[in-house]
Motif scaffolding. Structure first.
Motif, PDB file in Angstrom:
ATOM      1  N   ASN A  37       0.898  -1.245  -0.069  1.00 29.68           N
ATOM      2  CA  ASN A  37       0.507   0.171  -0.076  1.00 29.68           C
ATOM      3  C   ASN A  37       0.839   1.360  -0.184  1.00 29.68           C
ATOM      4  N   ILE A  38       1.918   0.984   0.985  1.00 27.14           N
ATOM      5  CA  ILE A  38       2.691   2.382   0.799  1.00 27.14           C
ATOM      6  C   ILE A  38       3.096   2.190  -0.741  1.00 27.14           C
ATOM      7  N   GLY A  39       3.668   1.673  -1.333  1.00 27.35           N
ATOM      8  CA  GLY A  39       4.183   2.029  -2.497  1.00 27.35           C
ATOM      9  C   GLY A  39       3.554   2.427  -2.825  1.00 27.35           C
ATOM     10  N   SER A  40       2.351   1.556  -3.212  1.00 28.39           N
ATOM     11  CA  SER A  40       1.607   2.120  -4.496  1.00 28.39           C
ATOM     12  C   SER A  40       1.151   3.891  -4.288  1.00 28.39           C
ATOM     13  N   VAL A  41       1.015   4.131  -2.652  1.00 32.86           N
ATOM     14  CA  VAL A  41       0.554   5.232  -2.769  1.00 32.86           C
ATOM     15  C   VAL A  41       1.932   6.223  -3.379  1.00 32.86           C
ATOM     16  N   PHE A  42       2.653   5.761  -3.133  1.00 27.19           N
ATOM     17  CA  PHE A  42       4.079   6.725  -3.784  1.00 27.19           C
ATOM     18  C   PHE A  42       3.705   6.684  -5.058  1.00 27.19           C
ATOM     19  N   ARG A  43       3.100   5.528  -5.948  1.00 24.24           N
ATOM     20  CA  ARG A  43       3.388   5.482  -7.453  1.00 24.24           C
ATOM     21  C   ARG A  43       2.287   6.319  -7.463  1.00 24.24           C
ATOM     22  N   SER A  44       0.647   6.644  -6.731  1.00 22.60           N
ATOM     23  CA  SER A  44      -0.393   7.585  -7.102  1.00 22.60           C
ATOM     24  C   SER A  44       0.588   8.853  -7.358  1.00 22.60           C
ATOM     25  N   ALA A  45       1.191   9.706  -5.873  1.00 23.17           N
ATOM     26  CA  ALA A  45       1.542  10.535  -5.889  1.00 23.17           C
ATOM     27  C   ALA A  45       2.142  11.539  -7.212  1.00 23.17           C
TER      28      ALA A  45
END
Length: 175
Positions: A37-45
């Motif tokens: 989830n943390i990695g996915s948030v970075f990607r969307s950011a």
């Protein structure tokens, strides 16, 4: 319609990304457990040029192979900082005049669709996958935004929810 090739996407280099104008949006992760989830948030950011991510409490920090797996290099482009206590970040942002918003289901929440930013910069707090945003953090925020849901679960994965919020606020803050 012809699908575009990767070379045709005009992607920014890491240096060009760092120099580019950012969306005046800050993401605060409050005790997020899942490294994916943390990695996915970075990607969307990265996709919407979010200004910064704060990783708070038990939220893991790069570099970590499971964050890298979903971030696909976004930990190298999006500015981030680790802070032990989410409440300290919210208090500092409030003092700076940033509108702080907990993304949560709560009394007197407003819908994401109905939210109109009243300042030029907004911070959103995304909570733990099970417990959500800590109550003391909800209390310290200027407002609570809720994503309307109509199914049986009344919960979204934190990375999915964050992506929806980033997408919506990108257009509201850049219009």
């Amino acid at each position: 319609m012809r699908k575009l090739l990767n070379e045709e996407l005009d992607r920014l280099s890491v240096d060009r990304f760092r120099e580019s104008d950012k969306t005046p949006l800050i993401i605060v992760l409050d005790n997020v457990r899942s490294l994916n989830n943390i990695g996915s948030v970075f990607r969307s950011a990265d996709a919407y040029r979010v200004e910064k991510i704060y990783l708070c409490g038990i939220t893991a920090q790069p570099p970590h192979k499971d964050i890298r797996k979903t971030a696909l290099g976004a930990t190298e482009t999006v500015a981030w900082e680790y802070r032990e206590h989410t409440i300290d970040v919210i208090k500092e942002l409030n003092e700076q005049g940033v509108t702080t918003c907990a993304i949560e289901q709560a009394e007197d929440s407003i819908t994401l669709r109905g939210f109109k930013p009243s300042t030029k910069k907004v911070a959103v707090v995304m909570g733990n996958e099970v417990k959500g945003v800590q109550q003391e953090v909800v209390d310290a925020c200027d407002t609570v935004i809720e994503l309307e849901q109509y199914g049986t679960k009344h919960s979204l994965n934190i990375s999915v929810c964050t992506g929806i919020v980033i997408y919506d606020l990108f257009y509201k803050l850049n219009s």
